[in-house]
Design a protein around this motif. Structure first.
Motif, mmCIF file in Angstrom:
data_model
loop_
_atom_site.group_PDB
_atom_site.id
_atom_site.type_symbol
_atom_site.label_atom_id
_atom_site.label_comp_id
_atom_site.label_asym_id
_atom_site.label_seq_id
_atom_site.Cartn_x
_atom_site.Cartn_y
_atom_site.Cartn_z
ATOM 1 N N ARG A 46 -18.774 -84.786 0.210
ATOM 2 C CA ARG A 46 -19.838 -85.442 -0.533
ATOM 3 C C ARG A 46 -19.519 -86.925 -0.650
ATOM 4 O O ARG A 46 -18.424 -87.314 -1.055
ATOM 5 C CB ARG A 46 -19.963 -84.810 -1.922
ATOM 6 C CG ARG A 46 -21.052 -85.415 -2.785
ATOM 7 C CD ARG A 46 -21.133 -84.697 -4.132
ATOM 8 N NE ARG A 46 -19.838 -84.673 -4.802
ATOM 9 C CZ ARG A 46 -19.258 -83.558 -5.259
ATOM 10 N NH1 ARG A 46 -19.848 -82.391 -5.112
ATOM 11 N NH2 ARG A 46 -18.077 -83.621 -5.862
ATOM 12 N N ASP A 47 -20.482 -87.758 -0.282
ATOM 13 C CA ASP A 47 -20.356 -89.210 -0.361
ATOM 14 C C ASP A 47 -21.022 -89.660 -1.656
ATOM 15 O O ASP A 47 -22.253 -89.793 -1.726
ATOM 16 C CB ASP A 47 -21.026 -89.855 0.866
ATOM 17 C CG ASP A 47 -20.826 -91.369 0.925
ATOM 18 O OD1 ASP A 47 -20.631 -91.984 -0.140
ATOM 19 O OD2 ASP A 47 -20.894 -91.924 2.042
ATOM 20 N N GLU A 48 -20.226 -89.856 -2.695
ATOM 21 C CA GLU A 48 -20.783 -90.166 -4.012
ATOM 22 C C GLU A 48 -21.522 -91.505 -4.020
ATOM 23 O O GLU A 48 -22.570 -91.646 -4.655
ATOM 24 C CB GLU A 48 -19.676 -90.164 -5.061
ATOM 25 C CG GLU A 48 -19.044 -88.797 -5.275
ATOM 26 C CD GLU A 48 -18.072 -88.780 -6.441
ATOM 27 O OE1 GLU A 48 -18.116 -89.725 -7.281
ATOM 28 O OE2 GLU A 48 -17.270 -87.834 -6.537
ATOM 29 N N ILE A 75 -25.961 -81.729 1.217
ATOM 30 C CA ILE A 75 -25.259 -82.862 0.620
ATOM 31 C C ILE A 75 -24.379 -83.571 1.641
ATOM 32 O O ILE A 75 -24.178 -84.792 1.558
ATOM 33 C CB ILE A 75 -24.415 -82.402 -0.595
ATOM 34 C CG1 ILE A 75 -23.844 -83.607 -1.350
ATOM 35 C CG2 ILE A 75 -23.325 -81.450 -0.171
ATOM 36 C CD1 ILE A 75 -24.889 -84.537 -1.929
ATOM 37 N N ALA A 76 -23.902 -82.848 2.649
ATOM 38 C CA ALA A 76 -23.060 -83.458 3.683
ATOM 39 C C ALA A 76 -23.831 -84.461 4.522
ATOM 40 O O ALA A 76 -23.231 -85.341 5.161
ATOM 41 C CB ALA A 76 -22.463 -82.374 4.572
ATOM 42 N N ASP A 77 -25.169 -84.350 4.526
ATOM 43 C CA ASP A 77 -25.998 -85.269 5.304
ATOM 44 C C ASP A 77 -26.298 -86.567 4.553
ATOM 45 O O ASP A 77 -26.865 -87.501 5.136
ATOM 46 C CB ASP A 77 -27.327 -84.601 5.680
ATOM 47 C CG ASP A 77 -27.146 -83.438 6.631
ATOM 48 O OD1 ASP A 77 -26.318 -83.555 7.553
ATOM 49 O OD2 ASP A 77 -27.810 -82.398 6.441
ATOM 50 N N VAL A 78 -25.946 -86.615 3.288
ATOM 51 C CA VAL A 78 -26.208 -87.821 2.499
ATOM 52 C C VAL A 78 -25.007 -88.759 2.645
ATOM 53 O O VAL A 78 -24.046 -88.696 1.874
ATOM 54 C CB VAL A 78 -26.459 -87.477 1.021
ATOM 55 C CG1 VAL A 78 -26.780 -88.748 0.223
ATOM 56 C CG2 VAL A 78 -27.595 -86.483 0.887
ATOM 57 N N GLU A 120 -29.595 -79.923 -0.813
ATOM 58 C CA GLU A 120 -29.041 -78.617 -1.161
ATOM 59 C C GLU A 120 -27.525 -78.658 -1.320
ATOM 60 O O GLU A 120 -26.835 -79.450 -0.678
ATOM 61 C CB GLU A 120 -29.419 -77.582 -0.106
ATOM 62 C CG GLU A 120 -30.898 -77.256 -0.085
ATOM 63 C CD GLU A 120 -31.162 -75.830 0.348
ATOM 64 O OE1 GLU A 120 -31.302 -74.965 -0.541
ATOM 65 O OE2 GLU A 120 -31.202 -75.589 1.567
ATOM 66 N N ASP A 121 -27.025 -77.797 -2.207
ATOM 67 C CA ASP A 121 -25.583 -77.603 -2.426
ATOM 68 C C ASP A 121 -24.884 -78.903 -2.788
ATOM 69 O O ASP A 121 -23.836 -79.241 -2.231
ATOM 70 C CB ASP A 121 -24.937 -76.980 -1.183
ATOM 71 C CG ASP A 121 -25.579 -75.664 -0.801
ATOM 72 O OD1 ASP A 121 -25.872 -74.876 -1.717
ATOM 73 O OD2 ASP A 121 -25.787 -75.416 0.395
ATOM 74 N N ALA A 122 -25.451 -79.628 -3.746
ATOM 75 C CA ALA A 122 -24.903 -80.936 -4.109
ATOM 76 C C ALA A 122 -23.522 -80.844 -4.740
ATOM 77 O O ALA A 122 -22.809 -81.850 -4.828
ATOM 78 C CB ALA A 122 -25.857 -81.655 -5.062
ATOM 79 N N VAL A 139 -28.757 -93.273 4.296
ATOM 80 C CA VAL A 139 -29.513 -93.463 3.051
ATOM 81 C C VAL A 139 -30.870 -94.086 3.313
ATOM 82 O O VAL A 139 -31.894 -93.657 2.759
ATOM 83 C CB VAL A 139 -28.710 -94.324 2.055
ATOM 84 C CG1 VAL A 139 -29.606 -94.796 0.908
ATOM 85 C CG2 VAL A 139 -27.539 -93.540 1.493
ATOM 86 N N GLU A 140 -30.929 -95.084 4.165
ATOM 87 C CA GLU A 140 -32.197 -95.772 4.437
ATOM 88 C C GLU A 140 -33.239 -94.807 5.002
ATOM 89 O O GLU A 140 -34.395 -94.803 4.575
ATOM 90 C CB GLU A 140 -31.973 -96.926 5.414
ATOM 91 C CG GLU A 140 -33.225 -97.746 5.673
ATOM 92 C CD GLU A 140 -32.968 -98.946 6.578
ATOM 93 O OE1 GLU A 140 -33.956 -99.564 7.021
ATOM 94 O OE2 GLU A 140 -31.782 -99.256 6.838
ATOM 95 N N ALA A 141 -32.826 -93.975 5.954
ATOM 96 C CA ALA A 141 -33.757 -93.022 6.556
ATOM 97 C C ALA A 141 -34.178 -91.957 5.546
ATOM 98 O O ALA A 141 -35.353 -91.564 5.495
ATOM 99 C CB ALA A 141 -33.109 -92.367 7.776
#
Length: 248
Positions: A110-112, A83-86, A103-105, A91-93
């Motif tokens: 976390r960037d909502e 989730i830290a990678d979102v 994982e682990d959302a 987002v585009e990639a």
């Protein structure tokens, strides 16, 4: 008067445990199915006939979420991110993937905004190219502390499947797998004794087997029933002490 020198027995030297990689197998044939995870496994197996773009997989730590996610990722050709990678800049990639595991959302950071945007893009892609997403978490979205109402609503409306606490048979089977993953030879009496006494948690099973591996190597001894139960007592004491410290 002459002095008599008496040689005192010394403790056997302790070996320094080596931090060697564990051969944890995450293939489909290595997943142990039992009453606690039958429904979750069946849902993963049913892809791509999912009822929605997004499927939420819920279960406690060490319950097998990562293993199931890995099975689905291999079948769907999905990328796996935490989730830290979102984030907004990614987002585009991420949306360029036709299948994605997050994982682990329920964890932070976390960037909502980024997660909500990604969900919307993947939903639009699903209508045209059958895009799918699998999100793992320990708890339901209502318990994540979300501050974006639209994101919470979108997650709550998505289908979910849960992994429950393991029954006795599954717990014993997982203990055997964990010992095998670490190439440890133990008698069945060890597995039976641990299975009767320890808490019904796959995370606890993993932590306990890791401790047994480390201590057996350190003391150069086999993992017998007596040794395993003594380590279980020690592990439980450490867990209680840790909880008392956190609550204090």
């Amino acid at each position: 008067m002459s002095e008599i020198s008496i040689a005192m027995p010394q403790d056997p030297p302790r070996q320094l445990p080596l931090d060697l990689p564990v051969d944890t197998r995450l293939e489909a044939e290595d997943f142990l199915v039992g009453p606690a995870n039958t429904h979750a496994y069946a849902m993963i197996e049913s892809w791509p006939a999912w009822p929605d773009t997004l499927l939420r997989l819920i279960g406690p730590e060490g319950s097998g979420k990562t293993h199931l996610a890995s099975i689905w990722a291999q079948r769907a050709g999905a990328s796996v991110v935490s989730i830290a990678d979102v984030t907004t800049d990614k987002v585009e990639a991420l949306a360029a993937q036709n299948a994605l595991v997050i994982e682990d959302a329920d964890q932070m950071p976390r960037d909502e905004h980024a997660l909500f945007h990604l969900l919307n893009v993947m939903r639009r892609k699903n209508a045209s190219s059958g895009a799918s997403m699998l999100i793992t978490a320990r708890t339901k979205p209502e318990e994540w502390g979300l501050v974006t109402p639209d994101l919470l609503s979108r997650l709550r409306l998505s289908p979910s499947v849960a992994i429950d606490a393991p029954d006795d048979a599954l717990l014993r089977a997982v203990l055997v797998k964990l010992f095998v993953d670490r190439q440890l030879l133990v008698d069945t009496s060890v597995v039976e004794a641990l299975g009767r006494r320890m808490e019904r948690s796959l995370a606890a099973a993993g932590a306990l087997v890791e401790m047994l591996d480390r201590e057996a190597l350190s003391h150069s001894r086999r993992i017998t029933r007596v040794f395993a139960l003594s380590m279980l007592d020690r592990w439980e004491e450490e867990q209680h002490s840790q909880k008392d410290t956190e609550q204090g």
